[in-house]
Design a protein around this motif. Structure first.
Motif, PDB file in Angstrom:
ATOM      1  N   GLY A 109       0.940  -1.223   0.078  1.00  0.00           N
ATOM      2  CA  GLY A 109       0.168   0.129  -0.020  1.00  0.00           C
ATOM      3  C   GLY A 109       0.749   1.338   0.060  1.00  0.00           C
ATOM      4  O   GLY A 109       0.562   2.216  -0.685  1.00  0.00           O
ATOM      5  N   ARG A 110       2.079   1.076   0.651  1.00  0.00           N
ATOM      6  CA  ARG A 110       2.781   2.474   0.877  1.00  0.00           C
ATOM      7  C   ARG A 110       3.530   2.592  -0.580  1.00  0.00           C
ATOM      8  O   ARG A 110       3.655   3.783  -0.875  1.00  0.00           O
ATOM      9  N   VAL A 111       3.904   1.593  -1.141  1.00  0.00           N
ATOM     10  CA  VAL A 111       4.390   1.596  -2.512  1.00  0.00           C
ATOM     11  C   VAL A 111       3.646   2.176  -3.589  1.00  0.00           C
ATOM     12  O   VAL A 111       4.031   3.138  -4.412  1.00  0.00           O
ATOM     13  N   GLU A 112       2.273   1.912  -3.404  1.00  0.00           N
ATOM     14  CA  GLU A 112       1.485   2.242  -4.339  1.00  0.00           C
ATOM     15  C   GLU A 112       1.065   3.950  -4.081  1.00  0.00           C
ATOM     16  O   GLU A 112       1.032   4.538  -5.102  1.00  0.00           O
ATOM     17  N   GLY A 168       4.385   9.889  -8.548  1.00  0.00           N
ATOM     18  CA  GLY A 168       5.102  10.050  -9.731  1.00  0.00           C
ATOM     19  C   GLY A 168       6.324   9.277  -9.321  1.00  0.00           C
ATOM     20  O   GLY A 168       7.295   9.122 -10.025  1.00  0.00           O
ATOM     21  N   LYS A 169       6.601   8.368  -8.133  1.00  0.00           N
ATOM     22  CA  LYS A 169       7.729   7.671  -7.978  1.00  0.00           C
ATOM     23  C   LYS A 169       8.011   6.336  -8.940  1.00  0.00           C
ATOM     24  O   LYS A 169       6.901   5.905  -9.131  1.00  0.00           O
ATOM     25  N   LYS A 170       8.944   6.211  -9.226  1.00  0.00           N
ATOM     26  CA  LYS A 170       9.232   4.990 -10.141  1.00  0.00           C
ATOM     27  C   LYS A 170       9.029   3.654  -9.145  1.00  0.00           C
ATOM     28  O   LYS A 170       9.577   3.605  -8.174  1.00  0.00           O
ATOM     29  N   SER A 171       8.566   2.393  -9.779  1.00  0.00           N
ATOM     30  CA  SER A 171       8.235   1.234  -8.956  1.00  0.00           C
ATOM     31  C   SER A 171      10.035   0.578  -9.121  1.00  0.00           C
ATOM     32  O   SER A 171      10.205   0.090 -10.278  1.00  0.00           O
ATOM     33  N   THR A 172      10.734   0.751  -8.091  1.00  0.00           N
ATOM     34  CA  THR A 172      11.948   0.290  -7.946  1.00  0.00           C
ATOM     35  C   THR A 172      12.155  -0.507  -6.817  1.00  0.00           C
ATOM     36  O   THR A 172      11.411  -0.327  -5.786  1.00  0.00           O
ATOM     37  N   VAL A 205      12.275  -1.175  -0.584  1.00  0.00           N
ATOM     38  CA  VAL A 205      13.064  -1.411   0.636  1.00  0.00           C
ATOM     39  C   VAL A 205      12.860  -0.188   1.549  1.00  0.00           C
ATOM     40  O   VAL A 205      12.657  -0.394   2.880  1.00  0.00           O
ATOM     41  N   ARG A 206      12.651   0.886   1.128  1.00  0.00           N
ATOM     42  CA  ARG A 206      12.395   2.197   2.139  1.00  0.00           C
ATOM     43  C   ARG A 206      10.848   2.135   2.459  1.00  0.00           C
ATOM     44  O   ARG A 206      10.895   2.437   3.813  1.00  0.00           O
ATOM     45  N   GLN A 207       9.914   1.462   1.762  1.00  0.00           N
ATOM     46  CA  GLN A 207       8.583   1.169   2.457  1.00  0.00           C
ATOM     47  C   GLN A 207       8.825   0.135   3.365  1.00  0.00           C
ATOM     48  O   GLN A 207       7.622   0.331   4.438  1.00  0.00           O
ATOM     49  N   ALA A 221      10.902  -0.356   5.650  1.00  0.00           N
ATOM     50  CA  ALA A 221      11.383   0.146   6.752  1.00  0.00           C
ATOM     51  C   ALA A 221      10.334   1.188   7.578  1.00  0.00           C
ATOM     52  O   ALA A 221      10.065   1.052   8.609  1.00  0.00           O
ATOM     53  N   ARG A 222       9.775   2.089   6.753  1.00  0.00           N
ATOM     54  CA  ARG A 222       8.577   2.929   6.952  1.00  0.00           C
ATOM     55  C   ARG A 222       7.393   2.072   7.870  1.00  0.00           C
ATOM     56  O   ARG A 222       7.059   2.438   8.809  1.00  0.00           O
ATOM     57  N   GLN A 223       7.043   0.995   7.059  1.00  0.00           N
ATOM     58  CA  GLN A 223       6.060   0.003   7.548  1.00  0.00           C
ATOM     59  C   GLN A 223       6.430  -0.498   8.905  1.00  0.00           C
ATOM     60  O   GLN A 223       5.494  -0.539   9.920  1.00  0.00           O
ATOM     61  N   LEU A 224       7.732  -0.934   9.123  1.00  0.00           N
ATOM     62  CA  LEU A 224       8.181  -1.449  10.353  1.00  0.00           C
ATOM     63  C   LEU A 224       8.194  -0.497  11.427  1.00  0.00           C
ATOM     64  O   LEU A 224       7.374  -1.090  12.399  1.00  0.00           O
ATOM     65  N   PHE A 225       8.364   0.583  11.136  1.00  0.00           N
ATOM     66  CA  PHE A 225       8.503   1.493  12.236  1.00  0.00           C
ATOM     67  C   PHE A 225       7.077   2.073  12.801  1.00  0.00           C
ATOM     68  O   PHE A 225       6.639   2.592  13.641  1.00  0.00           O
ATOM     69  N   GLY A 226       6.172   1.985  11.783  1.00  0.00           N
ATOM     70  CA  GLY A 226       4.736   2.311  11.965  1.00  0.00           C
ATOM     71  C   GLY A 226       3.863   1.298  12.348  1.00  0.00           C
ATOM     72  O   GLY A 226       2.582   1.390  12.610  1.00  0.00           O
TER      73      GLY A 226
END
Length: 322
Positions: free
Chosen positions: A163-166, A172-176, A181-183, A185-190
């Motif tokens: 969901g965060r990636v979408e 406008g971010k590219k799916s890489t 990996v960044r999402q 980490a963000r999901q983990l801390f949240g």
């Protein structure tokens, strides 16, 4: 042979010129109709039209896992019938292409097109099993339409990452892989249930598995790829068996370090294991319940929040060119 080619023009790893070359290559071997998707769900509509047609022998999906999922759901809208339905071929054009790679196809679109053409000439194909997720009878999700998935699904943490990636892609971010990996980490801390999971797995004749924070359902292995590195959450998962489940009951920092390292070093012989890990193999039917609505993903597509989802492993669902 008459074939329908479903082309996703937003496929991240193919250019318009490359797609034109691939279309010409396929058209040289068959009577081909190429259709470019124009909206979300268009691939499903095209797959359904192909399934209801009396003269289409093959549907080729040119795009990522999301495109493949839409086409598969269209082909199977009335249920699996591999001897009657058009066969499916896949040309990978997305950022990860798990389904195509799990079938043994090259991750390069041009090479994969060559492999598909060779397989058609050699009449090489296989019938694969798929996963089906539906609302659980007697719950508030009972009326949610059933949906097929080709390689994995996840309720909870996994769905939150997707969901965060979408959300990032809509900005406008590219799916890489770096974005994923960044999402993570963000999901983990949240994650509010890192130490006390809210998910329960129930299946007939067995004691329920409770307290899951992570619940990953696999229809094949590997579960996903990090770049060119395959990651095996459930190494025994296969297109020829039922569904596998990998779960975690804790996401503390020590647990994340341990199981994250195990995933990075996983192989077809060894997956994550330990006192907080749950692994179940070859399940025909089970239900995941949650005390609160949690995000659900299937084949990398975020499907909103659910409190209860029933999963069924359907053997011999679709005939695929490989």
């Amino acid at each position: 042979m008459r074939a329908l080619l479903v082309v996703n023009p937003a496929a991240t790893t193919t250019s318009a010129r490359t797609r034109d070359v691939l279309i010409h290559a396929l058209a040289s071997e068959m009577k081909l109709e190429a259709v470019t998707t124009e909206y979300r769900g268009h691939g499903r509509d095209l797959g359904r039209q192909a399934a209801e047609s009396s003269d289409i022998d093959l549907v080729v999906a040119l795009g990522g896992d999301g495109t493949v999922n839409e086409v598969v759901n269209g082909l199977l809208h009335a249920g699996p019938d591999p001897d009657r339905l058009p066969r499916l071929a896949v040309v990978p054009g997305g950022s990860t292409n798990v389904f195509a790679r799990a079938l043994g196809l090259p991750n390069d679109a041009v090479e994969a097109t060559g492999a598909v053409l060779d397989a058609l000439r050699d009449k090489s194909e296989r019938v694969v099993g798929l996963g089906l997720a539906s609302g659980t009878p007697g719950t508030e999700d009972e009326a949610v339409p059933a949906r097929w998935f080709t390689f994995n699904a996840g309720l909870g943490f996994d769905g939150g990452v997707v969901g965060r990636v979408e959300q990032q892609r809509e900005m406008g971010k590219k799916s890489t892989h770096a974005l994923y990996v960044r999402q993570v980490a963000r999901q983990l801390f949240g994650e509010p249930n890192r130490r006390h999971g809210a998910i329960t797995l129930e299946r007939a004749g067995e004691e329920p598995v409770t307290g899951l924070v992570v619940s990953i359902v696999s229809n094949t292995a590997p579960w996903t790829y990090l770049g060119n590195r395959p990651m095996y959450a459930s190494p025994k998962a296969s297109f020829d068996t039922g569904l596998d489940v990998f779960g975690l009951t804790r996401l503390s920092m020590p647990a994340v370090a341990r199981y994250g390292t195990q995933l990075l070093n996983s192989s077809p012989e060894h997956g994550p294991h330990g006192k907080h890990a749950v692994g179940l193999h070859d399940l025909d039917r089970f239900t995941l319940h949650s005390k609160a609505p949690l995000p659900l993903q299937m084949d990398g597509d975020h499907l909103g929040l659910r409190t209860s989802v029933t999963f069924t492993g359907v053997r011999r669902a679709l005939r695929v060119i490989v």
